[in-house]
Enzyme design. Structure first.
Site, PDB file in Angstrom:
ATOM      1  N   ASP A 126      46.222  25.643  17.869  1.00  0.00           N
ATOM      2  CA  ASP A 126      46.436  26.472  16.678  1.00  0.00           C
ATOM      3  C   ASP A 126      47.906  26.493  16.234  1.00  0.00           C
ATOM      4  O   ASP A 126      48.224  27.088  15.199  1.00  0.00           O
ATOM      5  CB  ASP A 126      45.932  27.903  16.916  1.00  0.00           C
ATOM      6  CG  ASP A 126      44.402  27.963  16.937  1.00  0.00           C
ATOM      7  OD1 ASP A 126      43.751  26.977  16.559  1.00  0.00           O
ATOM      8  OD2 ASP A 126      43.865  29.019  17.330  1.00  0.00           O
ATOM      9  N   ARG A 142      42.154  34.374   5.991  1.00  0.00           N
ATOM     10  CA  ARG A 142      41.215  34.539   7.105  1.00  0.00           C
ATOM     11  C   ARG A 142      41.944  35.029   8.357  1.00  0.00           C
ATOM     12  O   ARG A 142      41.349  35.747   9.161  1.00  0.00           O
ATOM     13  CB  ARG A 142      40.556  33.200   7.449  1.00  0.00           C
ATOM     14  CG  ARG A 142      39.482  32.751   6.503  1.00  0.00           C
ATOM     15  CD  ARG A 142      38.839  31.495   7.039  1.00  0.00           C
ATOM     16  NE  ARG A 142      38.597  31.679   8.478  1.00  0.00           N
ATOM     17  CZ  ARG A 142      38.525  30.703   9.362  1.00  0.00           C
ATOM     18  NH1 ARG A 142      38.687  29.455   8.999  1.00  0.00           N
ATOM     19  NH2 ARG A 142      38.298  30.959  10.635  1.00  0.00           N
ATOM     20  N   CYS A 152      32.581  21.894  11.187  1.00  0.00           N
ATOM     21  CA  CYS A 152      33.576  22.497  10.318  1.00  0.00           C
ATOM     22  C   CYS A 152      34.667  21.472  10.117  1.00  0.00           C
ATOM     23  O   CYS A 152      34.599  20.393  10.683  1.00  0.00           O
ATOM     24  CB  CYS A 152      34.101  23.808  10.886  1.00  0.00           C
ATOM     25  SG  CYS A 152      35.115  23.563  12.313  1.00  0.00           S
ATOM     26  N   ARG A 159      32.346  20.636  16.556  1.00  0.00           N
ATOM     27  CA  ARG A 159      32.307  21.936  17.244  1.00  0.00           C
ATOM     28  C   ARG A 159      30.897  22.313  17.705  1.00  0.00           C
ATOM     29  O   ARG A 159      30.251  23.205  17.166  1.00  0.00           O
ATOM     30  CB  ARG A 159      32.910  23.030  16.364  1.00  0.00           C
ATOM     31  CG  ARG A 159      34.379  22.805  16.155  1.00  0.00           C
ATOM     32  CD  ARG A 159      35.006  23.921  15.372  1.00  0.00           C
ATOM     33  NE  ARG A 159      35.521  24.987  16.208  1.00  0.00           N
ATOM     34  CZ  ARG A 159      36.275  25.974  15.744  1.00  0.00           C
ATOM     35  NH1 ARG A 159      36.584  26.033  14.483  1.00  0.00           N
ATOM     36  NH2 ARG A 159      36.717  26.918  16.541  1.00  0.00           N
ATOM     37  N   LYS A 214      43.781  37.938  16.012  1.00  0.00           N
ATOM     38  CA  LYS A 214      42.475  37.680  15.367  1.00  0.00           C
ATOM     39  C   LYS A 214      41.443  37.262  16.407  1.00  0.00           C
ATOM     40  O   LYS A 214      40.335  37.808  16.449  1.00  0.00           O
ATOM     41  CB  LYS A 214      42.636  36.559  14.328  1.00  0.00           C
ATOM     42  CG  LYS A 214      41.318  35.974  13.853  1.00  0.00           C
ATOM     43  CD  LYS A 214      41.502  34.869  12.825  1.00  0.00           C
ATOM     44  CE  LYS A 214      41.567  33.476  13.383  1.00  0.00           C
ATOM     45  NZ  LYS A 214      40.281  32.878  13.771  1.00  0.00           N
ATOM     46  N   ASN A 215      41.803  36.283  17.239  1.00  0.00           N
ATOM     47  CA  ASN A 215      40.805  35.710  18.145  1.00  0.00           C
ATOM     48  C   ASN A 215      40.407  36.671  19.258  1.00  0.00           C
ATOM     49  O   ASN A 215      39.418  36.442  19.948  1.00  0.00           O
ATOM     50  CB  ASN A 215      41.318  34.395  18.738  1.00  0.00           C
ATOM     51  CG  ASN A 215      41.333  33.297  17.688  1.00  0.00           C
ATOM     52  OD1 ASN A 215      40.802  33.477  16.593  1.00  0.00           O
ATOM     53  ND2 ASN A 215      41.949  32.169  18.014  1.00  0.00           N
TER      54      ASN A 215
END
Ligand code: UD1
Length: 423
Positions: A309, A401, A118, A123, A24-25
């Site tokens: 993560d 997501r 968030c 952030r 994803k990233n």
């Protein structure tokens, strides 16, 4: 609107082989980078997840067309003329701000809504701004928008980042590839996704070296010499690490395929220290465990340190370990919301600032819980697999997501888990 939840029946096994999707990233930034190509770039191995749909909307809003064929995206950036990314998209996904670098690179200007805080912390974007300012970008804040202009064009610079921010490194690289002259980024982020992005930019005509180390050097090229390319996204190390944590939790063996084990060195070292068996062969990793889980200390750090993560997934392992573990979160200031959900399932966790003291318990109990962010959501489903009884995981849009068909992949490993729409 009716709510969809994941129901997990516990005491179940996980065993077998699962293919990891594209990262994803990485894919999100590859899509942003395609803006510099001024033609049709083709990106393979793009995961089917909702964050990718948001990024597709972001670049469509700029004038690109995005066509999907399975896991392949064709992005035509020929008619990108707009430079604005609205709040409605940035507020859905902070990574939308990664169009800032390519937009100033291509047009010398950009207007991107300021991301708010968030759930995992404030952030800030100060490092993105400081880095781009060094390249000649002027910023003004206008009614919640960040207005970027380049009155004297983009020029190379020598920048030392205060912290190896992934997003700031990527935005700087994407702008500096078309700046005049040479740029050096010191204390650059070293994540594998940065290497993937640089590989794609180089295939588009950029001249970047050093990606994967803390000094990245960029020799600027004229914008006209950048062209579209075809690129395959690297495997998702966090998705792989999540399934391997699941194997460690209930015993496995689980094999993940499509992942370079060198991306997960620290995570695998910790599984080894917790008492797991690990086998690496080609692009696959197998984890199993027969002995009790050993307590362990973990601190999250930028790559190649332990990834933030995977912090929730490993906190879950620590919660069922023999003994006490200390987990320190050094990347995001507020990423322990998962702990309070896990405590509701019977874990014994005390939070002190950015440290969590996890005292191992013998078992967890199924309970209704809520995903507080995407990794926490994935870890809660794993917790349900190991727990006694039934767990209902709410707020599962977080999981969608970032994990392609998470429930389907877990079911293929034998877990008793399903999505259901509540009446
Ligand atoms: C990326 C990943 C995210 C991962 C994180 C750290 C994407 C889409 N997301 O996020 O999954 O958890 O890397 O590996 O790729 N910071 C500042 N000022 C800045 C930029 C960052 O203070 O200008 C702070 C952040 O608040 C955070 C820390 O630096 O505390 C790390 O952030 P960063 O490395 O930039 O993460 P992201 O790129 O946002």
């Amino acid at each position: 609107m009716p709510e969809e939840i994941i129901i997990v029946r516990g005491n179940s096994k996980l065993a077998g082989t699962v293919a990891v999707s594209g990262a994803k990233n990485s894919a999100l930034k590859l899509m942003a980078a395609s803006i510099l190509g001024q033609g049709v770039s083709v990106v393979h191995n793009v995961p089917l997840i909702s964050d990718i749909n948001i990024m597709a909307d972001v670049i469509r809003r700029l004038g690109a067309t995005v066509e999907r064929d399975g896991h392949t995206l064709a992005i035509d950036a020929t008619n990108v003329t707009e430079c604005e990314t609205p709040y409605e998209l940035v507020s859905k996904m902070r990574a939308s701000i990664s169009v800032l670098g390519p937009l100033v690179g291509r047009f010398g200007r950009a207007r991107v809504a300021m991301p708010g805080g968030c759930q995992i912390g404030a952030r800030k974007i100060d490092m993105h701004m400081i880095g781009l300012e060094a390249l000649g970008v002027n910023f003004e804040i206008d009614h919640g928008f960040l207005e970027a202009t380049t009155p004297n064009g983009l020029h190379g610079a020598h920048v030392v980042l205060e912290f190896p921010s992934v997003g700031a490194t990527e935005n700087m690289v994407m702008a500096s590839v078309v700046a005049e002259g040479a740029t050096v980024i010191e204390n650059a982020a070293r994540e594998p996704e940065i290497v993937d992005l640089v590989n794609m930019l180089n295939a588009m005509g950029a001249r970047v070296s050093g990606a994967g180390s803390s000094i990245i050097e960029i020799e600027g090229v004229p914008l006209q010499s950048m062209h579209p390319c075809e690129h395959t996204t690297v495997g998702d190390r966090i998705e792989a690490g999540t399934f391997l944590a699941g194997a460690a939790l209930v015993g496995g063996p689980v094999t993940v395929t499509g992942i370079d084990a060198s991306f997960l060195r620290m995570a695998l070292m910790k599984l080894d220290a917790m008492g797991c068996e690990i086998e690496v062969e080609g692009d696959s990793i197998t984890v199993s465990r027969t002995e009790p889980i050993q307590a362990i200390d973990i601190q999250t750090l930028p790559h190649p340190g332990f990834p933030t993560d995977l912090q929730a997934q490993y906190m879950l392992l620590a919660s069922l370990a023999e003994g006490n573990s200390v987990i320190s979160e050094n990347v995001f200031e507020n990423r322990f919301m998962f702990a309070s959900e896990l405590v509701r399932m019977g874990a014994d966790i005390t939070i002190e600032g950015h440290h969590a003291l996890v005292r191992g318990v013998e078992r967890l109990q199924g309970a209704p819980v809520s995903s507080t962010d995407l990794r926490a959501g994935a870890a809660l489903v794993l917790a349900g697999i190991a727990a006694e009884g039934e767990t209902h995981v709410h707020e599962i849009s977080h999981i969608d997501r970032g994990y392609e068909d998470y429930v389907g992949k877990l079911r293929s490993l034998g877990a008793d888990v399903e999505r259901t729409v509540l009446p």
